[in-house]
Write a protein that holds these residues in place. Structure first.
Motif, PDB file in Angstrom:
ATOM      1  N   GLU A  72       0.827  -1.213   0.000  1.00  0.00           N
ATOM      2  CA  GLU A  72       0.000   0.000   0.000  1.00  0.00           C
ATOM      3  C   GLU A  72       0.861   1.262   0.000  1.00  0.00           C
ATOM      4  O   GLU A  72       0.576   2.227  -0.692  1.00  0.00           O
ATOM      5  CB  GLU A  72      -0.886  -0.033   1.251  1.00  0.00           C
TER       6      GLU A  72
ATOM      7  N   GLN B 183       2.584   3.955  -6.371  1.00  0.00           N
ATOM      8  CA  GLN B 183       1.172   4.215  -6.675  1.00  0.00           C
ATOM      9  C   GLN B 183       1.007   4.140  -8.184  1.00  0.00           C
ATOM     10  O   GLN B 183       1.070   5.130  -8.875  1.00  0.00           O
ATOM     11  CB  GLN B 183       0.763   5.600  -6.152  1.00  0.00           C
TER      12      GLN B 183
ATOM     13  N   LEU C  10       1.909  -1.843 -12.740  1.00  0.00           N
ATOM     14  CA  LEU C  10       2.508  -2.265 -11.471  1.00  0.00           C
ATOM     15  C   LEU C  10       3.200  -3.625 -11.581  1.00  0.00           C
ATOM     16  O   LEU C  10       4.338  -3.792 -11.131  1.00  0.00           O
ATOM     17  CB  LEU C  10       1.417  -2.310 -10.384  1.00  0.00           C
TER      18      LEU C  10
ATOM     19  N   VAL D 129      -0.584  -5.069  -2.680  1.00  0.00           N
ATOM     20  CA  VAL D 129      -1.943  -4.666  -3.038  1.00  0.00           C
ATOM     21  C   VAL D 129      -2.517  -5.635  -4.073  1.00  0.00           C
ATOM     22  O   VAL D 129      -1.780  -6.343  -4.757  1.00  0.00           O
ATOM     23  CB  VAL D 129      -1.978  -3.228  -3.598  1.00  0.00           C
TER      24      VAL D 129
ATOM     25  N   ASP E 274      -3.726  -5.211  -6.975  1.00  0.00           N
ATOM     26  CA  ASP E 274      -3.293  -4.993  -8.356  1.00  0.00           C
ATOM     27  C   ASP E 274      -1.951  -5.665  -8.653  1.00  0.00           C
ATOM     28  O   ASP E 274      -1.610  -5.900  -9.812  1.00  0.00           O
ATOM     29  CB  ASP E 274      -3.151  -3.485  -8.617  1.00  0.00           C
TER      30      ASP E 274
END
Lengths: 350, 313
Positions: free
Chosen positions: A106, A110, A116, A184, A186
C-alpha cells in the motif's frame, strides 16, 4: 593400451541419456534409503508420482513449484556457461522478493495495475542483479573468488530481509509474526488455473527460458559469452571484452534469481518471510546442471525437481518416509549427473 | 565506555576459544586439501553431517569420543567421494563440492528425522565438560579465560601447531606442498600426485567432520538443521586469510572468534537501538573483508583447482 579421449562433439542421444541415466541411478540409490526407512520402494515411488500428478490440485501444485525453479535454474545456467560461479541465487531470490513486496505494498508505488506488475518484476530483477554485481566487481577489481563471496552474501541477504520484515516493512496485523505488509490486489499475478495456486509466472519462466535460448544460439552476445566461458584468453584476444560480458551476464543471472523471488511473492505468497524459499537458489544449480546448462532443458529439469519435492510430501504422508528424501535425490542427481557428463564427454580408445 | 569494558570480562576471552574451535577444525581441513591442490566446498555439508552423526552416536549410548570418531570417519567417507570425483575423474571442484554439501546436509536431515521422531523440544545429550588442568586452570584471569575449555578445543589448537610443523618441516609436508604447487614436478620426483591428493582430501574432510561434531558435542547439546550456519564457508574464507598456513589459520580463527564474541556482548549493551540482524551479518561481512584484504597478497597454491592427468600438461 586404453586411454580416455575427449569426444569432439557429443551426439544428441548421448546428451539426452546423461541426465536420464543420472536420475535413474539417483532414484536407485535413494531407494536404499527408502528401504532403510522401512517402506516398500516401488510403492514409495508410485506414491511420489501420484503425489505430484495424481490430481488436478497435485498437478497445479507441481507446476507452481516448477516456476521459481525455472528462473533460479536459468540464473545458474546462464552464469555457469560464462564461468561466472553464481552460487548466490538464494540471496538474490530473497532481495528480489523483498523489493517486490516493499514496492508492491500500500505504501509502495502508486501505479495502475497494468503497469505495477511489470514494474515490480523489474524491480525484483534489479535487486537480484545488484546483489550479484557486488561479488563480480570484487572479482574483477580485487581478484576475490566469487564462489565464496556469493555464498556468504546469501546469509547476509536473508538477515537483511529478516531485519526489514521486523522493521520498516513489518506487517502490524500479522500477530507478531515477522512478515512483510501484503502487496496490493493490483500486484497479484492472475491465476493460470482457477481455484489453484498456479499463476501466470509459469509462462514468464517458460518464455524467458526460450528467449534465453534464442539469444544464446542466435546472437553475437550469445556467442561471445559462450566463448568467454570456454576460453577467456582466446576470447579476449579475439576482441571480446570479458569484463563487459561478465557484467551483462551477472545482470541477467542475478536478474533471473531476483525475478524468481518477486514472482513467488506476487504469484503465491503476497508477502515476504524468511522461509519463503526452501532452497530455490541452491536447487537452481542442480536444475542447471541436469539441463546441461541448456535454457530449454532447464524447464524440463525444473519440472523434474518440482515433481520430487511435491511428490515426496505425498509419499511422506502415506508411508512415513521423511520428506527430506526429495533433497537427497536432488543432490544425488547433481553428483551422478557430473559423472554422467564425464562419461558422455569422453570415450575409451585402444 | 561500556563497549570497552567488554574486553575486561573474562567471559569474552573464554568464549573466543570456544567459538574458534569449529572454525579451527574447518579451516585446517579445507587448508590441507587446498595445499594439495583441491578445493573442497563440501565443507558446509560435511560439518553438518559430522554434527549429526556425532550427536546421534552419543544419543544412542556411545561415548563422546566415539561420537567424535564417528564424525571424523563420516567426514572421511565424504572425502573419499569428493576425492574420487575430483582427482581421478578431474570433475569441476566447485560443482562437485557444492554437490557434496547439498548431499551431505540433506542426508543428515533425512537420517536425523528417521532416527529421532519429531518432538516439541529437541532431545539432548550430556556434552563434553570443561577439562580441568591442574595448576593452569587455577591461574587468576588467564586460567579462566584460556584453560577452562573442553578437550576438543585443546585438540584443535594442538592440531594446528602439529600441522604447521608437518607442512613446513617434514618430507610428507613437502610432498603435499609440491603436489599442490606443481604435480608434474612432484611426479618426476617419484611422488604419486593422485594418491597424495586423495589422502589430503580424506584427511581434511575428517577434520571438517570433527569441526561439525564440536557443535553438537561441546558447544551445544542437541542437533538441529542449519546449525552450521555458514561456518564452512567462513572457514574457506579463513584459509585465504591465512595464506594457506596452519599457524595463521589458528590466528585467523581466533581473531574471527574475538570479533564474534565481542559483537554478541556489544549487542546486549546496545540493546534495541541497532537491529540484532546487523550483528549477525558481521561474521559474513568480515569474511568477505578478509578475502578482500588478502586476495592479492596471499600465496595461492599454484596448482589449486587444476586437475592432474598423467602425461598431460
Amino acid at each position: 593400451m586404453m586411454r580416455l579421449e575427449r569426444r569432439p562433439d557429443i551426439p544428441l542421444s548421448l546428451a539426452l541419456s546423461a541426465p536420464i541415466g543420472a536420475v535413474v541411478v539417483s532414484l536407485a540409490l535413494a531407494g536404499i534409503l527408502i528401504a532403510a526407512a522401512g517402506a516398500p520402494v516401488w510403492e514409495a515411488y508410485q506414491r511420489l508420482f501420484l503425489g505430484a500428478f495424481g490430481s488436478r490440485l497435485a498437478v497445479t501444485e507441481t507446476l507452481t513449484r516448477t516456476t521459481p525453479l525455472i528462473l533460479t535454474g536459468l540464473a545458474a545456467a546462464v552464469a555457469f556457461r560464462a564461468r561466472l560461479w553464481n552460487i548466490g541465487g538464494e540471496g538474490q531470490f530473497y532481495v528480489g522478493a523483498l523489493a517486490a513486496a516493499a514496492l508492491g505494498s500500500e505504501a509502495g508505488l502508486q501505479l495502475p495495475g497494468y503497469a505495477l506488475v511489470p514494474v515490480l518484476m523489474i524491480a525484483g530483477a534489479i535487486a537480484g542483479a545488484i546483489l550479484l554485481l557486488v561479488p563480480l566487481l570484487l572479482r574483477l577489481r580485487f581478484g576475490v573468488d566469487e564462489v565464496v563471496t556469493t555464498l556468504l552474501l546469501n546469509f547476509v541477504a536473508v538477515l537483511f530481509v529478516s531485519m526489514m520484515i521486523e522493521g520498516p516493512v513489518k506487517d502490524p496485523m500479522a500477530f507478531g509474526w515477522p512478515q512483510s505488509v501484503p502487496i496490493v490486489g493490483d500486484a497479484i499475478l492472475p491465476k493460470l488455473v482457477l481455484r489453484s495456486r498456479l499463476h501466470i509466472g509459469l509462462l514468464v519462466g517458460i518464455g524467458l527460458a526460450i528467449l534465453t535460448w534464442i539469444v544464446q544460439s542466435r546472437t553475437v552476445f550469445g556467442l561471445e559469452s559462450r566463448a568467454a566461458g570456454l576460453n577467456p584468453r582466446a576470447a579476449a584476444f579475439a576482441g571480446v571484452s570479458l569484463k563487459r560480458i561478465l557484467m551483462t551476464i551477472a545482470c541477467i543471472s542475478g536478474g533471473f534469481a531476483g525475478l524468481a523471488g518477486a514472482i513467488e511473492v506476487m504469484g503465491v505468497k503476497g508477502y515476504v518471510t524468511t522461509d519463503l524459499s526452501p532452497g530455490f537458489g541452491y536447487t537452481g544449480i542442480v536444475v542447471a546442471m541436469l539441463a546441461e546448462l541448456h535454457p530449454v532443458g532447464v524447464i524440463v529439469a525444473a519440472l523434474f525437481v518440482a515433481t520430487l519435492f511435491v511428490g515426496a510430501d505425498g509419499m511422506s504422508r502415506a508411508l512415513g518416509v521423511p520428506s527430506f528424501i526429495a533433497d537427497v535425490i536432488v543432490s544425488l542427481s547433481l553428483l551422478t549427473m557430473l559423472v554422467a557428463l564425464f562419461l558422455s564427454n569422453f570415450r575409451i580408445r585402444r | 565506555m561500556d563497549a570497552l569494558y567488554i574486553f575486561a570480562s573474562v567471559g569474552l576471552w573464554a568464549a573466543i576459544l570456544r567459538i574458534a574451535t569449529p572454525l579451527i577444525f574447518g579451516t585446517l581441513g579445507a587448508l590441507m586439501s587446498e595445499r594439495a591442490g583441491v578445493l573442497n566446498l563440501g565443507i558446509e555439508g560435511i560439518m553438518t553431517f559430522g554434527a549429526m552423526i556425532g550427536w546421534l552416536t552419543v544419543y544412542h549410548g556411545g561415548d563422546l569420543w566415539l561420537g567424535l570418531l564417528a564424525a571424523a570417519v563420516a567426514g572421511g567417507v565424504f572425502g573419499i567421494l569428493h576425492a574420487l570425483l575430483t582427482v581421478p575423474l578431474g570433475l569441476s571442484q566447485h560443482v562437485t563440492g557444492l554437490g557434496i554439501t547439498l548431499f551431505a546436509s540433506s542426508l543428515s536431515y533425512f537420517i536425523f528425522r528417521l532416527c529421532v521422531p519429531v518432538s516439541g523440544t529437541p532431545p539432548t545429550i550430556v556434552p563434553f565438560q570443561v577439562l580441568h588442568i591442574p595448576g593452569l586452570s587455577d591461574l587468576p584471569f588467564v586460567g579462566e579465560a584460556v584453560f577452562r575449555q573442553t578437550a576438543p578445543t585443546y585438540l584443535a589448537v594442538i592440531l594446528a601447531l602439529v600441522l604447521a610443523y608437518v607442512l613446513a618441516r617434514t618430507p610428507l609436508g613437502l610432498a603435499i606442498r609440491l603436489v599442490g604447487e606443481n604435480p608434474h614436478a612432484a611426479e618426476s620426483q617419484g611422488l604419486d600426485p593422485i594418491r597424495i591428493r586423495i589422502g589430503a582430501i580424506i584427511f581434511g574432510s575428517s577434520l571438517m567432520g570433527l569441526g561439525g561434531a564440536f557443535l553438537t558435542l561441546s558447544a551445544f547439546n542437541s542437533f538441529f538443521p542449519t546449525m552450521v550456519q555458514g561456518r564452512g564457508w567462513v572457514s574457506i574464507a579463513l584459509v585465504v586469510f591465512a595464506s594457506w598456513r596452519p599457524e595463521r589459520a589458528l590466528l585467523g580463527a581466533l581473531l574471527f572468534a574475538l570479533f564474534d564474541a565481542y559483537q554478541l556482548r556489544l549487542q546486549q549493551i546496545v540493546g534495541k537501538a541497532v537491529p540484532y540482524q546487523v550483528f549477525l551479518m558481521i561474521p559474513y561481512l568480515m569474511s568477505i573483508a578478509a578475502l578482500l584484504v588478502m586476495a592479492r597478497r596471499a600465496r595461492v597454491p599454484q596448482a589449486l583447482m587444476q586437475p592432474f592427468r598423467r602425461g598431460e600438461r
